[in-house]
Design a protein around this motif. Structure first.
Motif: not given
Length: 140
Positions: A34-51, A128-137
């Motif tokens: 995978g490209d993005i892992g899921m931790g207890s309350v996080s996406f790793n990395p939080k921001e990921f860039e693709v074309e 979500e309330s624990g801040g588990m969010s991310g961004t795809i650019v």
């Protein structure tokens, strides 16, 4: 070296160092790619860039169930909505989660192909309330 192989190596090293405190279930050789892992309350990395046209793969390496759910107001105009479980709206995904649908179980993946450039904000419904969010650019 392709980015997934590189990320697997980086994630494996980081996971070995942090496994005792992050709740990581499986990052060994039998873990899904995978490209993005899921931790207890996080996406790793939080921001990921693709074309444009690339597929992003999220992998749940945690012991808990997660979701990948786009914020409807957080995706570019004209972009396809995405959510684990295949829902067509944020509200449908939230409603379905309450009924046990849209789950990404431990050691499973979810993927989405991005066709429109821009920033895509997403989150995990139960964390979500624990801040588990991310961004795809997504770039041209």
């Amino acid at each position: 070296m392709n980015r997934r192989a590189f990320l697997a190596g980086v994630a494996g090293s980081a996971s070995a160092a942090l496994a005792g405190c992050t709740g990581i279930l499986n990052t060994g050789s039998d873990a899904p790619d995978g490209d993005i892992g899921m931790g207890s309350v996080s996406f790793n990395p939080k921001e990921f860039e693709v074309e444009v046209g690339e597929t992003v793969v999220w992998v749940n390496t945690d012991m808990r169930n997660h979701s990948v759910t786009a914020y409807e107001a957080g995706i570019p105009e004209g972009a396809e909505y995405f959510a684990s479980g295949g829902f067509e709206s944020e509200q449908a995904a939230r409603d379905a989660w309450r009924n046990g649908n849209g789950t990404i179980n431990p050691n499973t993946t979810y993927e989405h192909t991005f066709e429109v450039p821009g920033e895509y904000a997403y989150f995990c419904i139960p964390h979500e309330s624990g801040g588990m969010s991310g961004t795809i650019v997504v770039t041209e």
